[in-house]
Design a protein around this motif. Structure first.
Motif, mmCIF file in Angstrom:
data_model
loop_
_atom_site.group_PDB
_atom_site.id
_atom_site.type_symbol
_atom_site.label_atom_id
_atom_site.label_comp_id
_atom_site.label_asym_id
_atom_site.label_seq_id
_atom_site.Cartn_x
_atom_site.Cartn_y
_atom_site.Cartn_z
ATOM 1 N N ARG A 31 0.987 -0.834 0.086
ATOM 2 C CA ARG A 31 -0.502 -0.305 0.036
ATOM 3 C C ARG A 31 0.615 1.256 0.504
ATOM 4 N NH1 ARG A 31 -2.802 -3.092 4.085
ATOM 5 N NH2 ARG A 31 -1.342 -1.796 5.361
ATOM 6 N N MET A 32 2.392 1.013 0.356
ATOM 7 C CA MET A 32 2.875 2.286 0.120
ATOM 8 C C MET A 32 4.050 2.181 -1.351
ATOM 9 S SD MET A 32 4.786 1.964 3.630
ATOM 10 C CE MET A 32 5.163 0.208 3.883
ATOM 11 N N GLU A 33 4.161 3.297 -1.576
ATOM 12 C CA GLU A 33 4.647 3.563 -2.981
ATOM 13 C C GLU A 33 6.032 3.759 -3.032
ATOM 14 O OE1 GLU A 33 2.199 6.288 -5.605
ATOM 15 O OE2 GLU A 33 0.616 4.966 -5.028
ATOM 16 N N ASP A 34 6.182 5.282 -2.019
ATOM 17 C CA ASP A 34 7.410 5.850 -2.214
ATOM 18 C C ASP A 34 8.559 4.363 -1.771
ATOM 19 O OD1 ASP A 34 9.124 8.310 -2.028
ATOM 20 O OD2 ASP A 34 9.774 7.033 -0.078
ATOM 21 N N LYS A 35 9.833 4.466 -2.250
ATOM 22 C CA LYS A 35 11.124 3.136 -1.706
ATOM 23 C C LYS A 35 10.879 4.255 -0.348
ATOM 24 C CE LYS A 35 15.181 1.065 -2.990
ATOM 25 N NZ LYS A 35 15.713 1.670 -1.686
ATOM 26 N N LYS A 36 12.330 4.821 -0.115
ATOM 27 C CA LYS A 36 11.671 5.486 1.032
ATOM 28 C C LYS A 36 11.169 5.097 2.498
ATOM 29 C CE LYS A 36 14.077 9.305 3.596
ATOM 30 N NZ LYS A 36 15.012 11.061 3.593
ATOM 31 N N GLU A 37 9.860 5.707 2.314
ATOM 32 C CA GLU A 37 8.604 4.845 3.261
ATOM 33 C C GLU A 37 9.220 3.591 3.364
ATOM 34 O OE1 GLU A 37 5.336 6.669 4.356
ATOM 35 O OE2 GLU A 37 7.294 8.552 4.177
ATOM 36 N N LYS A 38 9.179 2.023 2.222
ATOM 37 C CA LYS A 38 9.057 1.045 3.131
ATOM 38 C C LYS A 38 10.125 0.746 3.437
ATOM 39 C CE LYS A 38 6.515 0.375 -1.588
ATOM 40 N NZ LYS A 38 6.901 -0.543 -3.278
ATOM 41 N N ASP A 39 11.917 1.530 2.935
ATOM 42 C CA ASP A 39 12.356 0.977 3.750
ATOM 43 C C ASP A 39 12.253 1.125 5.571
ATOM 44 O OD1 ASP A 39 13.828 0.198 1.304
ATOM 45 O OD2 ASP A 39 14.430 1.997 0.959
ATOM 46 N N LEU A 40 12.072 2.400 5.527
ATOM 47 C CA LEU A 40 12.021 3.294 6.663
ATOM 48 C C LEU A 40 10.701 2.260 7.385
ATOM 49 C CD1 LEU A 40 11.548 6.556 6.421
ATOM 50 C CD2 LEU A 40 13.684 5.276 7.710
ATOM 51 N N TYR A 41 9.724 1.332 6.926
ATOM 52 C CA TYR A 41 8.658 1.028 7.347
ATOM 53 C C TYR A 41 8.939 -0.408 8.173
ATOM 54 C CZ TYR A 41 5.480 -2.832 7.742
ATOM 55 O OH TYR A 41 4.494 -3.878 7.706
ATOM 56 N N LEU A 42 10.286 -0.935 7.114
ATOM 57 C CA LEU A 42 10.853 -2.645 7.002
ATOM 58 C C LEU A 42 11.768 -2.587 8.045
ATOM 59 C CD1 LEU A 42 9.587 -5.218 5.832
ATOM 60 C CD2 LEU A 42 11.753 -5.134 4.752
ATOM 61 N N PHE A 43 12.298 -1.164 8.565
ATOM 62 C CA PHE A 43 13.577 -1.060 9.096
ATOM 63 C C PHE A 43 12.554 -1.343 10.645
ATOM 64 C CE2 PHE A 43 16.142 1.678 12.009
ATOM 65 C CZ PHE A 43 17.029 1.051 12.166
ATOM 66 N N THR A 44 12.207 -0.228 10.817
ATOM 67 C CA THR A 44 11.211 -0.120 12.136
ATOM 68 C C THR A 44 10.185 -0.998 12.672
ATOM 69 O OG1 THR A 44 11.607 2.121 11.245
ATOM 70 C CG2 THR A 44 9.959 1.595 13.885
ATOM 71 N N PHE A 45 9.899 -1.263 11.844
ATOM 72 C CA PHE A 45 8.654 -3.048 12.279
ATOM 73 C C PHE A 45 8.322 -4.330 12.751
ATOM 74 C CE2 PHE A 45 5.805 -6.742 10.735
ATOM 75 C CZ PHE A 45 4.715 -6.079 11.439
ATOM 76 N N ASN A 46 10.130 -4.189 11.986
ATOM 77 C CA ASN A 46 11.028 -5.223 11.897
ATOM 78 C C ASN A 46 11.944 -5.187 13.309
ATOM 79 O OD1 ASN A 46 10.081 -7.398 10.159
ATOM 80 N ND2 ASN A 46 11.951 -6.773 8.849
ATOM 81 N N GLY A 47 12.859 -3.682 13.422
ATOM 82 C CA GLY A 47 13.262 -3.671 14.659
ATOM 83 C C GLY A 47 12.602 -3.536 16.049
ATOM 84 N N VAL A 48 11.508 -3.549 15.998
ATOM 85 C CA VAL A 48 10.593 -3.161 16.734
ATOM 86 C C VAL A 48 10.173 -4.536 17.907
ATOM 87 C CG1 VAL A 48 8.141 -2.570 18.082
ATOM 88 C CG2 VAL A 48 8.832 -0.390 16.677
ATOM 89 N N LEU A 49 9.073 -5.776 16.543
ATOM 90 C CA LEU A 49 9.595 -6.875 16.419
ATOM 91 C C LEU A 49 10.414 -7.220 17.323
ATOM 92 C CD1 LEU A 49 7.300 -7.667 14.098
ATOM 93 C CD2 LEU A 49 6.454 -7.255 16.719
ATOM 94 N N GLU A 50 11.607 -7.224 16.774
ATOM 95 C CA GLU A 50 13.330 -8.097 18.059
ATOM 96 C C GLU A 50 13.237 -7.293 18.817
ATOM 97 O OE1 GLU A 50 15.177 -6.327 14.468
ATOM 98 O OE2 GLU A 50 14.445 -8.675 12.378
ATOM 99 N N ASN A 51 12.913 -6.883 19.096
ATOM 100 C CA ASN A 51 13.489 -5.634 20.171
ATOM 101 C C ASN A 51 12.263 -5.561 21.155
ATOM 102 O OD1 ASN A 51 16.811 -5.180 19.790
ATOM 103 N ND2 ASN A 51 15.683 -4.327 17.615
ATOM 104 N N LEU A 52 11.377 -6.202 21.154
ATOM 105 C CA LEU A 52 10.250 -5.405 21.818
ATOM 106 C C LEU A 52 10.511 -5.021 23.712
ATOM 107 C CD1 LEU A 52 7.434 -4.373 20.998
ATOM 108 C CD2 LEU A 52 6.547 -6.569 21.804
#
Length: 437
Positions: A31-52
């Motif tokens: 649902r996202m178009e901007d590559k930078k947005e996608k990269d930041l999303y994936l970095f943050t989403f996975n990062g929170v789950l890994e470090n909850l």
């Protein structure tokens, strides 16, 4: 930035509604178009789950309100911010706090001052927080630092020892490569590399003869090579299961618990679309995905069957040349792909899982012809689900014995292989090859 709202929504779906993180992340990025947005999303989403657990520990140090009483979305906003404050060098602390406060205004306005105060306090005391964590030490220190629940952390330390347990945690919190299996019924790996090597950043896997690593992919579904069935995502350790099975053409194979289909469909490919593979699973909706993947891969030698592996089927007795017994397990070897496994695992429920595994293996053994081969596998790193369970089976079934195999150019005479993310740079996997004499 919009990605932060996507992160908070995805965290809610995974942590509150029980969705799978890998499926949710693909859906959100679609649902996202901007590559930078996608990269930041994936970095943050996975990062929170890994470090909850770490994030919650930090928040609890500065919150006057118990975490369980904080609105779920507000808590996820703060978790995302804490992760970025400690793990991101690309985003300034000021930007992190300001963006988080703005999102809180839209989410739950009355919590704005609360979030602003806590996050600014954390930024001011970042170094003191890290010093305090270093002073905790022991299993509790590992639990907070790498975000493993205490009961789970104790289990890992008991399994590996303290130093190796920490290496396991570090590897399981790292980002894995994107590995694909080349569909050998259509094209060989060498042919694929020759034809598409200039189009992608691609290389061969070190151990599997069918695996390739492709980097910098942004949307798998848009790749012509994927749509045309030339490749399918599957980690290298999982690919090795069917590679070790290595079925002959025109054989009959049963996969006792086939979904999502990687091993049974790979076996069908190895047989060059000959023979028959009976793909069984208890979940009908997952079997539909297996059927769709088989269609994409151009495989016609499979038969889908909704079947509980614990239910004994007399018509299957001594009917198959090969059995794939990839059983439900603790999933402790694939935490780097699904970080929420750390928080969902019930250590007190492992005995129940082991009995299910043993029951499925017993049933599969009855379906195998004399002289046939069976591969038992799990994506677990725990001995009680793996080598200890297989040895128990062999003690009770004298007609079976380990069968050596070759993999990655090496002969494994013992007949079984245990892979670890911190040692082999693959998903944690156990694979045992057995023959029925």
């Amino acid at each position: 930035m919009k990605y932060r709202k996507y992160v908070v929504d995805s965290l809610y779906k995974v942590l509150t509604e029980g969705k799978y993180s890998n499926i949710e992340s693909v859906s959100a990025m679609g649902r996202m178009e901007d590559k930078k947005e996608k990269d930041l999303y994936l970095f943050t989403f996975n990062g929170v789950l890994e470090n909850l657990i770490f994030a919650d520990w930090v928040i609890a140090e500065y919150s006057s309100v118990k975490l369980r009483k904080i609105n779920a979305n507000v808590l996820n906003i703060m978790r995302s911010a804490v992760f970025q404050i400690f793990f991101s060098e690309r985003i300034s602390s000021t930007r992190i706090v300001n963006d988080s406060v703005e999102l809180t205004k839209k989410c739950l306005y009355k919590s704005t001052r609360f979030v602003n105060g806590i996050l600014r306090n954390i930024v001011r005391n970042k170094e003191e927080i890290l010093i305090k964590l270093d002073g905790i030490g022991g299993i509790e220190g590992l639990s907070i630092k790498y975000s493993y629940p205490m009961e789970f952390m104790k289990l890992i330390v008991e399994e590996f020892g303290f130093e190796e347990a920490e290496k396991f945690c570090i590897a399981s919190n790292s980002k894995p490569e994107t590995v694909f299996r080349v569909n050998s019924s259509i094209i060989s790996r060498d042919e694929f590399l020759k034809k598409y090597g200039g189009k992608y950043e691609v290389k061969k896997t070190d151990t599997s003869n069918y695996g390739i690593i492709i980097r910098n992919i942004h949307r798998l579904q848009d790749m012509d090579e994927f749509k045309n069935g030339l490749i399918t995502p599957q980690d290298e350790s999982s690919i090795l299961v069917s590679e070790i099975l290595n079925p002959d053409k025109d054989s009959r194979i049963i996969d006792m618990c086939c979904a999502p289909g990687g091993k049974c469909l790979h076996s069908a490919e190895i047989m060059k679309n000959t023979g028959k593979v009976i793909c069984c699973d208890i979940y009908g909706h997952k079997l539909k995905l297996v059927e769709e993947t088989a269609l994409r891969l151009g495989l016609e030698n499979i038969e889908i069957r909704e079947q509980d592996g614990l239910e004994l089927i007399p018509e299957f007795f001594e009917s198959f040349d090969y059995c794939i017994v990839d059983v439900p397990c603790s999933n402790t070897g694939i935490i780097r792909r699904k970080p929420e496994i750390k928080y969902n695992l019930r250590v007190d429920g492992l005995k129940e899982i082991e009995e299910i595994q043993y029951g499925i293996l017993e049933n599969a053994s009855k379906y195998l012809k004399k002289g046939g081969r069976l591969v038992y596998s799990t994506c677990s790193v725990l001995d009680n689900e793996n080598i200890n369970l297989v040895k128990r089976f062999l003690e009770n079934n004298s007609e079976f014995e380990f069968k050596g195999f070759e993999v990655g150019g090496k002969v494994v005479s013992e007949g079984y292989l245990q892979l670890y993310p911190q040692i082999d740079n693959m998903d944690g996997f156990f694979i045992a090859s057995l023959v029925k004499n």
